[in-house]
Write an enzyme that holds these catalytic residues in place. Structure first.
Site, PDB file in Angstrom:
ATOM      1  N   TYR A  66      -1.925 -11.739  15.293  1.00 41.39           N
ATOM      2  CA  TYR A  66      -1.694 -10.375  14.874  1.00 41.39           C
ATOM      3  C   TYR A  66      -2.497  -9.062  14.554  1.00 41.39           C
ATOM      4  CZ  TYR A  66      -1.582  -7.282  10.178  1.00 41.39           C
ATOM      5  OH  TYR A  66      -1.935  -6.321   9.700  1.00 41.39           O
TER       6      TYR A  66
ATOM      7  N   ILE B 299       0.740  -0.839  -0.248  1.00 40.01           N
ATOM      8  CA  ILE B 299      -0.228   0.342   0.336  1.00 40.01           C
ATOM      9  C   ILE B 299       1.320   1.692  -0.380  1.00 40.01           C
ATOM     10  CG2 ILE B 299      -1.897   0.731   1.104  1.00 40.01           C
ATOM     11  CD1 ILE B 299      -3.257  -1.664   2.278  1.00 40.01           C
TER      12      ILE B 299
ATOM     13  N   ASN C  42       4.067  -3.343  15.113  1.00 43.52           N
ATOM     14  CA  ASN C  42       2.869  -3.005  15.224  1.00 43.52           C
ATOM     15  C   ASN C  42       2.722  -2.671  16.363  1.00 43.52           C
ATOM     16  OD1 ASN C  42       1.563  -4.697  12.554  1.00 43.52           O
ATOM     17  ND2 ASN C  42       2.855  -5.832  13.407  1.00 43.52           N
TER      18      ASN C  42
END
Length: 318
Positions: free
Chosen positions: A145, A20, A95
């Protein structure tokens, strides 16, 4: 205070070499913005705009603050993170730690940039079949996740609600488009079809049932939402971005085969034990995106798959 609707002019994209991030950077450049692409290491192909290698998961937020101030960045898009090829600790660093440090870096800027953080539908976890997940629904992911992405989202929301930063989390459906990661299901299938096309052979594809329904969303539509969220500082802290309808991955693979025109033989194989999906159903309610950003999905999944295939079949041979 920056006006509520101000198009980003100087944008930093974390994960600027990824699926992205790279396409977003190229689009921003085409629209006249200045782009700073950030990633852990330099890519094989040049990234859009100016590239700086910076691993924030192991780096000093103060160094990033200095860089963002020096570049006079007005918008930061966090397209970094991920799960593929990472163990739990690495996923946590990529993350959660990265996002927390990014918030710290942005909050310390002389003129804090707008932060657009890319979250995921997987933050919701289990959902009853036939329902649409709303931003206000409880998020209870089962897989690691999803848990880590939820923790990152919650960190952004806390910072926004405390007035530390101006920011928004876009909870993305499963994004499909040109440059699809090679390790994803569609990326793997596209590569096999392309290899068969180049060899003039029939493609041999082994497919598991793939009956779970997911909210897939076109990459171009996704970028539209990112740009709208960057420009509108009045948007709520969390906004879903999807088609608002559920489809099977098997349907997308079939669309890919049709778009490729490659003769294909499919072998049905059972899923390995213990590899079932987190949930059989994902469908996002995108009402908030429509009402707050003026965003609605415009492109079909066939168009998304067509762009995926065009990019795959016209890419130079490595």
């Amino acid at each position: 205070m920056t006006a509520p609707h101000t198009a980003p002019a100087r944008v930093a994209v974390l994960g600027g070499t990824g699926f992205i991030g790279r396409v977003l950077g190229a689009r921003l450049l085409a629209q006249g913005a200045e782009v700073l692409s950030l990633a852990r290491k330099a890519p094989a192909e040049p990234a859009p705009g100016r590239f700086v290698a910076f691993d924030l998961s192991n780096g000093d937020p103060a160094e990033l603050t200095a860089l963002l101030d020096r570049e006079r960045i007005d918008t930061v898009v966090n397209a970094a993170g991920g799960m593929w090829g990472l163990n739990d600790e690495q996923m946590y660093q990529a993350n959660v730690v990265l996002t927390e440090r990014l918030i710290e870096a942005v909050a310390a800027m002389a003129s804090p940039a707008r932060l657009v953080h890319l979250g995921t539908v997987h933050e919701y976890g289990m959902a009853p079949v036939g329902t649409s997940q709303r931003e206000s629904d409880p998020a209870a992911p089962v897989m690691e996740y999803g848990k880590l992405k939820l923790a990152a989202t919650e960190a952004v929301v806390r910072a926004v609600e405390a007035g530390r930063i101006s920011g928004v989390v876009l909870r993305l459906g499963n994004v499909v488009g040109a440059g699809q990661p090679g390790h994803s299901l569609l990326g793997v299938m596209a590569a096999k079809l392309d290899a068969a096309r180049a060899a003039g052979e029939t493609a041999q594809l082994s497919l598991q049932p793939l009956t779970a329904l997911r909210d897939f969303v076109d990459l171009t539509d996704t970028l539209d939402a990112v740009l709208l969220a960057a420009a509108d500082r009045s948007a709520p802290p969390v906004v879903n971005v999807g088609t608002g309808s559920a489809s099977t991955a098997r349907h997308l693979v079939e669309l890919l085969i049709e778009e490729s025109g490659v003769p294909t033989e499919i072998t049905e194989v059972p899923a390995p034990d213990g590899t079932g999906p987190e949930t059989e159903w994902q469908q996002l309610d995108v009402t908030v995106a429509r009402d707050s950003l003026g965003w609605t999905p415009r492109r079909t999944l066939r168009e998304a798959v067509r762009e995926l295939w065009t990019a795959q079949s016209t890419a130079p041979v490595a």
